[in-house]
Design an enzyme around this catalytic site. Structure first.
Site, PDB file in Angstrom:
ATOM      1  N   LYS A  94      -5.634 -10.376  -6.269  1.00 48.20           N
ATOM      2  CA  LYS A  94      -6.723 -10.315  -5.369  1.00 48.20           C
ATOM      3  C   LYS A  94      -8.029  -9.499  -5.911  1.00 48.20           C
ATOM      4  CE  LYS A  94      -6.740  -8.270  -1.422  1.00 48.20           C
ATOM      5  NZ  LYS A  94      -6.558  -7.795  -0.088  1.00 48.20           N
ATOM      6  N   LYS A 117       0.830  -1.181  -0.023  1.00 53.52           N
ATOM      7  CA  LYS A 117       0.077   0.113  -0.037  1.00 53.52           C
ATOM      8  C   LYS A 117       0.741   1.302   0.344  1.00 53.52           C
ATOM      9  CE  LYS A 117      -4.194  -1.997   1.489  1.00 53.52           C
ATOM     10  NZ  LYS A 117      -5.196  -2.186   2.814  1.00 53.52           N
ATOM     11  N   LYS A 170     -11.115  -3.738  -2.995  1.00 59.52           N
ATOM     12  CA  LYS A 170     -11.761  -2.474  -3.348  1.00 59.52           C
ATOM     13  C   LYS A 170     -10.951  -1.338  -4.071  1.00 59.52           C
ATOM     14  CE  LYS A 170     -13.471  -3.591   1.375  1.00 59.52           C
ATOM     15  NZ  LYS A 170     -13.670  -3.507   2.663  1.00 59.52           N
TER      16      LYS A 170
HETATM   17  P1  TYM Z   1     -11.100  -5.642   4.557  1.00 60.41           P
HETATM   18  O1  TYM Z   1     -11.887  -4.326   4.709  1.00 60.41           O
HETATM   19  O2  TYM Z   1      -9.887  -5.319   3.372  1.00 60.41           O
HETATM   20  O3  TYM Z   1     -11.859  -6.820   4.250  1.00 60.41           O
HETATM   21  C1  TYM Z   1     -12.908  -7.431   5.086  1.00 60.41           C
HETATM   22  C2  TYM Z   1     -12.901  -8.714   5.053  1.00 60.41           C
HETATM   23  O4  TYM Z   1     -12.779  -9.327   3.636  1.00 60.41           O
HETATM   24  C3  TYM Z   1     -11.797 -10.330   3.309  1.00 60.41           C
HETATM   25  N1  TYM Z   1     -11.700 -10.032   2.279  1.00 60.41           N
HETATM   26  C4  TYM Z   1     -11.599 -10.985   1.209  1.00 60.41           C
HETATM   27  N2  TYM Z   1     -11.813 -12.500   1.540  1.00 60.41           N
HETATM   28  C5  TYM Z   1     -11.653 -13.136   0.186  1.00 60.41           C
HETATM   29  N3  TYM Z   1     -11.050 -12.704  -1.022  1.00 60.41           N
HETATM   30  C6  TYM Z   1     -10.799 -11.598  -1.423  1.00 60.41           C
HETATM   31  N4  TYM Z   1     -10.772 -10.842  -2.311  1.00 60.41           N
HETATM   32  C7  TYM Z   1     -11.218 -10.676  -0.073  1.00 60.41           C
HETATM   33  N5  TYM Z   1     -10.930  -9.101   0.149  1.00 60.41           N
HETATM   34  C8  TYM Z   1     -11.237  -9.229   1.462  1.00 60.41           C
HETATM   35  C9  TYM Z   1     -10.823 -10.036   4.428  1.00 60.41           C
HETATM   36  O5  TYM Z   1      -9.958 -10.743   4.506  1.00 60.41           O
HETATM   37  C10 TYM Z   1     -11.552  -9.327   5.697  1.00 60.41           C
HETATM   38  O6  TYM Z   1     -11.781 -10.632   6.456  1.00 60.41           O
HETATM   39  N6  TYM Z   1      -7.577  -5.243   8.181  1.00 60.41           N
HETATM   40  C11 TYM Z   1      -8.916  -5.734   7.923  1.00 60.41           C
HETATM   41  C12 TYM Z   1     -10.137  -5.082   8.590  1.00 60.41           C
HETATM   42  C13 TYM Z   1      -9.986  -5.162  10.244  1.00 60.41           C
HETATM   43  C14 TYM Z   1      -9.847  -6.361  10.771  1.00 60.41           C
HETATM   44  C15 TYM Z   1     -10.075  -5.956  12.357  1.00 60.41           C
HETATM   45  C16 TYM Z   1     -10.261  -7.536  10.609  1.00 60.41           C
HETATM   46  C17 TYM Z   1      -9.503  -4.260  11.030  1.00 60.41           C
HETATM   47  N7  TYM Z   1      -9.433  -4.812  12.130  1.00 60.41           N
HETATM   48  C18 TYM Z   1      -9.682  -6.988  13.321  1.00 60.41           C
HETATM   49  C19 TYM Z   1     -10.280  -8.568  11.586  1.00 60.41           C
HETATM   50  C20 TYM Z   1     -10.185  -8.217  13.121  1.00 60.41           C
HETATM   51  C21 TYM Z   1      -9.170  -5.394   6.307  1.00 60.41           C
HETATM   52  O7  TYM Z   1      -8.588  -4.618   5.709  1.00 60.41           O
HETATM   53  O8  TYM Z   1     -10.335  -5.941   5.890  1.00 60.41           O
END
Ligand code: TYM
Length: 337
Positions: free
Chosen positions: A196, A113, A199
């Site tokens: 992947k 990033k 967003k």
């Molecule tokens: P985020 O907002 O990017 O994504 C939310 C959840 O979706 C999953 N995900 C995917 N799973 C499968 N294939 C994909 N292409 C894909 N893109 C996203 C992510 O693995 C996630 O589970 N850092 C985290 C948010 C966060 C968090 C936390 C998660 C903040 N604090 C504490 C767990 C516990 C994130 O950016 O997710």
């Protein structure tokens, strides 16, 4: 009762990867009955990349509506917005003081990033995984359902919990376990099966959004990258696009990949895409419809999130107070005995 915690950023709305990799499993755990589930819209995390007031507000409502539409039930799970519960940011600081910089330097998501010009990357982006650890540990949660891309961050959360316990000679934080499960733990881009679904991809054609209607889904699947081999089977190394679409099909149909390989062994790619589109529209259209209904009533969403925040604060505040005791901070108004 085991406590579950997970979060999603409101950087955009929700896409198919979020749904299949994570949110579906959030709903399953909620319905299982054996867990206390806490789900958070992590707006403070989103602030590391999103500097647009209007978009932050709109996306936060959109993600809340999407989570409700996917089946998160505020009567069963705690659903709230991160910035409504100050304990996350407060615990973040304590944990930042027990996290070696070397651990953060290894984080691949930061490297990706921040890009080449790392000097200009915000401090928040670097500290991001420490805030993530604080999210989980503020509830002393033990199980964290996520997609595969969060594995490294979860390992770091465990290390940070262990570091705190060791430094202060306590056994206070449990080491949280990631739960990475299902046929679609890593949904790939529709335009490039080696990247992947995300967003942040500038091309909207690379992903299915939960706001897409049937026509848009059909268009995106039709245009999705394919190959010219007859038959569909799972071979991510040599046929990443076919494998990705097959995994998506398996996850939506809730059927094992192996079973579908037998079914689609001789199917033309174009015919497989038609079947996939039908299945996707069948599964996603009701969610999209419910989501629009929730989105049309922001006061209702405000109430749901306010109640969720109150319940979250009731859990996290006493835990933070214990942490402050452990590190030796004075408590205002309390005399030392
Ligand atoms: P985020 O907002 O990017 O994504 C939310 C959840 O979706 C999953 N995900 C995917 N799973 C499968 N294939 C994909 N292409 C894909 N893109 C996203 C992510 O693995 C996630 O589970 N850092 C985290 C948010 C966060 C968090 C936390 C998660 C903040 N604090 C504490 C767990 C516990 C994130 O950016 O997710």
């Amino acid at each position: 009762m085991q406590r579950v915690f997970s979060g999603i950023q409101p950087t955009h709305g929700i896409h198919l990867g979020n749904y299949l990799g994570a949110i579906r499993h959030w709903v399953r755990l909620q319905e299982d009955g054996r867990y206390e589930c806490i789900y958070c819209i992590v707006d403070q995390h989103a602030l590391t990349a999103l500097h647009d007031r209007r978009a932050m507000t709109d996306n936060t409502y959109e993600v809340a509506a999407a989570l409700l539409a996917c089946g998160i039930d505020p009567a069963k799970s705690v659903l709230f917005v991160q910035s409504h519960v100050p304990a996350h940011a407060q615990l973040h600081w304590v944990l930042a003081c027990v996290t070696p910089i070397g651990w953060l330097n290894r984080m691949t998501q930061f490297k990706e990033k921040a890009g080449r010009d790392r000097e200009r990357a915000p401090l928040g982006l670097y500290a991001y995984p420490v805030l993530q650890a604080a999210d989980i540990l503020a509830y002393r949660a033990v199980l964290v359902p996520v997609g595969e891309d969060q594995k490294q961050h979860l390992e770091l959360s465990r290390d940070i919990a262990g570091s705190f316990n060791r430094k202060f000679g306590v056994d206070f934080f449990p080491l949280p376990e990631p739960l990475i499960t299902g046929e679609a733990t890593r949904v790939m881009s529709l335009r490039d099966g080696r990247r992947k679904m995300s967003k942040s991809d500038p091309s909207d054609m690379s992903r299915i959004n939960l706001t897409d209607d049937a026509d848009r889904i059909a268009l995106k699947i039709r245009r999705a990258k394919s190959d010219s081999i007859r038959g569909i089977w799972y071979d991510p190394e040599n046929r990443p696009e076919a494998s990705n679409l097959l995994a998506i099909y398996a996850a939506l149909a809730e059927r094992p990949v192996a079973e579908l390989e037998a079914e689609f062994r001789d199917t033309l790619f174009a015919d497989f895409k038609t079947r996939l589109t039908e299945l996707m529209v069948e599964k996603l259209a009701p969610i999209t419809r419910r989501m629009r209904e929730y989105l049309a009533d922001r006061p209702h969403l405000d109430r749901v999130l306010a109640e969720g925040a109150e319940r979250a604060r009731a859990i996290a505040t006493p835990i933070l107070e214990e942490v402050y005791d452990i590190v030796g901070f004075l408590r205002p108004g309390r005399r030392e005995t």
